[in-house]
Design a protein around this motif. Structure first.
Motif, PDB file in Angstrom:
ATOM      1  N   HIS A 314      27.287  33.516  40.117  1.00 26.08           N
ATOM      2  CA  HIS A 314      28.175  32.621  40.836  1.00 26.08           C
ATOM      3  C   HIS A 314      29.288  32.115  39.918  1.00 26.08           C
ATOM      4  O   HIS A 314      29.193  32.222  38.686  1.00 26.08           O
ATOM      5  CB  HIS A 314      27.414  31.412  41.407  1.00 26.08           C
ATOM      6  N   ALA A 345      35.965  27.898  51.430  1.00 25.95           N
ATOM      7  CA  ALA A 345      34.741  28.353  50.776  1.00 25.95           C
ATOM      8  C   ALA A 345      34.062  29.441  51.591  1.00 25.95           C
ATOM      9  O   ALA A 345      33.515  30.404  51.037  1.00 25.95           O
ATOM     10  CB  ALA A 345      33.794  27.171  50.563  1.00 25.95           C
ATOM     11  N   LEU A 348      35.129  32.904  51.011  1.00 29.25           N
ATOM     12  CA  LEU A 348      34.576  33.513  49.797  1.00 29.25           C
ATOM     13  C   LEU A 348      33.070  33.723  49.910  1.00 29.25           C
ATOM     14  O   LEU A 348      32.432  34.083  48.919  1.00 29.25           O
ATOM     15  CB  LEU A 348      34.859  32.613  48.584  1.00 29.25           C
ATOM     16  N   GLY A 350      31.046  31.396  50.164  1.00 34.17           N
ATOM     17  CA  GLY A 350      30.490  30.356  49.304  1.00 34.17           C
ATOM     18  C   GLY A 350      30.211  29.079  50.072  1.00 34.17           C
ATOM     19  O   GLY A 350      30.256  29.044  51.309  1.00 34.17           O
ATOM     20  N   ALA A 368      30.667  29.863  44.730  1.00 38.31           N
ATOM     21  CA  ALA A 368      30.921  31.128  45.411  1.00 38.31           C
ATOM     22  C   ALA A 368      30.247  32.261  44.656  1.00 38.31           C
ATOM     23  O   ALA A 368      30.154  32.218  43.422  1.00 38.31           O
ATOM     24  CB  ALA A 368      32.408  31.403  45.531  1.00 38.31           C
ATOM     25  N   SER A 372      32.227  38.195  45.465  1.00 36.32           N
ATOM     26  CA  SER A 372      33.402  37.984  46.318  1.00 36.32           C
ATOM     27  C   SER A 372      34.700  38.135  45.550  1.00 36.32           C
ATOM     28  O   SER A 372      35.758  38.158  46.138  1.00 36.32           O
ATOM     29  CB  SER A 372      33.352  36.596  46.957  1.00 36.32           C
TER      30      SER A 372
END
Length: 373
Positions: A314, A345, A348, A350, A368, A372
């Motif tokens: 992440h 978000a 993404l 996320g 995220a 991505s």
């Protein structure tokens, strides 16, 4: 050709049917040479005048033309009836049966006792000939019906395309409105709220009465402007929905300048992985911008820390501020900023979390997945 078709389309149906009735009667009169029994003329009158009803009862009208066909070699009435029937029905077995029936009746000779006295071979040849004559209007009627179906389908396809174009235009307009709402909140509201905060600080610190009044006026106008912007953003979001980025926006290269212009004591630590997408960079930038805007609005005098981070799976940014040290200026807010950040978000794949800290401050974190990028 199109001009002739247009002129033909202007002729009323009753006039066409009337002309066909006259032709059918003339056809029978020529074949009878002006002679005939009352029964024969009754069949002629019945079969010919029935053509007025050929559009409403095509099968019945065809059957009514058969008796006159039995007495004489006529063509107008049965061919017209067969064509009308073929143009109005999709029952092909019935059409084949009607063509055979017409050929059979046309081959017979009245009285029926004389029908089989002649040469059988010639009778068969005559039957094949009359059958071919009967098949022609059937095929032509089916062709006209197919043409109508194609024309109707083309109209339906064009209507569907118009509908798709309208939906596409609405989708593009909705995206533009959503993008405009986001930009108004992220950029315009950011600047106006900074003006309001600075005006509030000037109002408190100024010693001159005129300066304090001017600062108060600026702060009031800024607050009113923010309120109007909030209503406009609400309207735009109501008709916009989610949208992707349509125009270039700031990236990580502008992050330090954003922090320097924020008017907040802020430290920037950490870093993001190299080569993340421009969409991810814009999302990080807007997250920091919104977090610092909220600090100015709701936590005057607080310090903030912007921490960029990443691990094997992440990446993200965490913005944390301390508790406020003085009362905040009352500014309108509808929490559209956090809604927009959550939408960014989601683009993404996320998440965005926002919560209070035990020390009285506040923290916003964007997380995220690295894939991505």
């Amino acid at each position: 050709m199109s001009t002739g078709r247009a002129l033909w389309g202007r002729v009323p149906p009753w006039a066409v049917d009337g002309g066909l009735v006259v032709l059918a009667v003339l056809d029978a009169w020529v074949n009878l040479y002006g002679e005939g029994t009352p029964l024969v003329w009754a069949c002629v009158a019945l079969g010919s005048t029935a053509l007025f009803l050929r559009r409403r009862f095509p099968l019945a009208v065809f059957l009514l033309t058969l008796p006159m066909t039995l007495f004489m070699d006529v063509a107008v009435a049965p061919i017209t009836a067969l064509y009308t029937l073929a143009a109005s029905t999709r029952n092909r077995p019935m059409l084949a049966g009607c063509a055979l029936l017409n050929a059979g009746v046309d081959t017979l000779v009245w009285p029926l006792s004389d029908a089989f006295d002649g040469d059988r071979t010639w009778t068969l040849v005559q039957f094949v000939y009359t059958l071919a004559t009967a098949v022609a209007p059937v095929l032509f009627g089916q062709l006209v019906q197919a043409r109508r179906d194609v024309a109707r389908q083309l109209v339906e396809v064009e209507e569907a395309r118009e509908h798709e174009r309208a939906l596409h235009a609405q989708t593009v307009l909705a995206r533009e409105r959503a993008q405009l709402a986001r930009e108004m909140h992220d950029v315009v509201s950011h600047q106006v709220s900074l003006i309001a905060v600075q005006a509030g600080a000037l109002q408190v610190a100024a010693k001159d009465a005129d300066a304090r009044e001017a600062a108060r006026t600026i702060r009031t106008l800024s607050a009113n402007t923010l309120d109007e912007l909030r209503h406009m953003v609400t309207l735009l979001r109501a008709s916009g929905g989610k949208a992707t980025e349509l125009t270039p926006q700031p990236t990580l290269a502008d992050l330090r300048q954003l922090i320097a212009n924020s008017g907040i004591e802020t430290t920037l630590v950490g870093e993001l992985p190299i080569g993340i997408s421009t969409t991810a960079q814009r999302t990080v930038y807007r997250t920091v911008q919104e977090a610092l805007t909220n600090v100015r609005k709701h936590a005057p005098g607080a310090r903030a820390e912007v921490r960029l981070w990443h691990d094997a799976h992440h990446f993200g940014v965490t913005v944390t501020n301390t508790a406020p040290t003085r009362p905040s200026v009352a500014l309108p807010s509808a929490r559209h900023g956090l809604i927009g950040l959550k939408e960014r978000a989601e683009l993404l794949d996320g998440t965005l979390t926002a919560e209070s800290t035990p020390q009285g401050g506040y923290t916003i974190e964007l997380r995220a997945p690295a894939r991505s990028d």
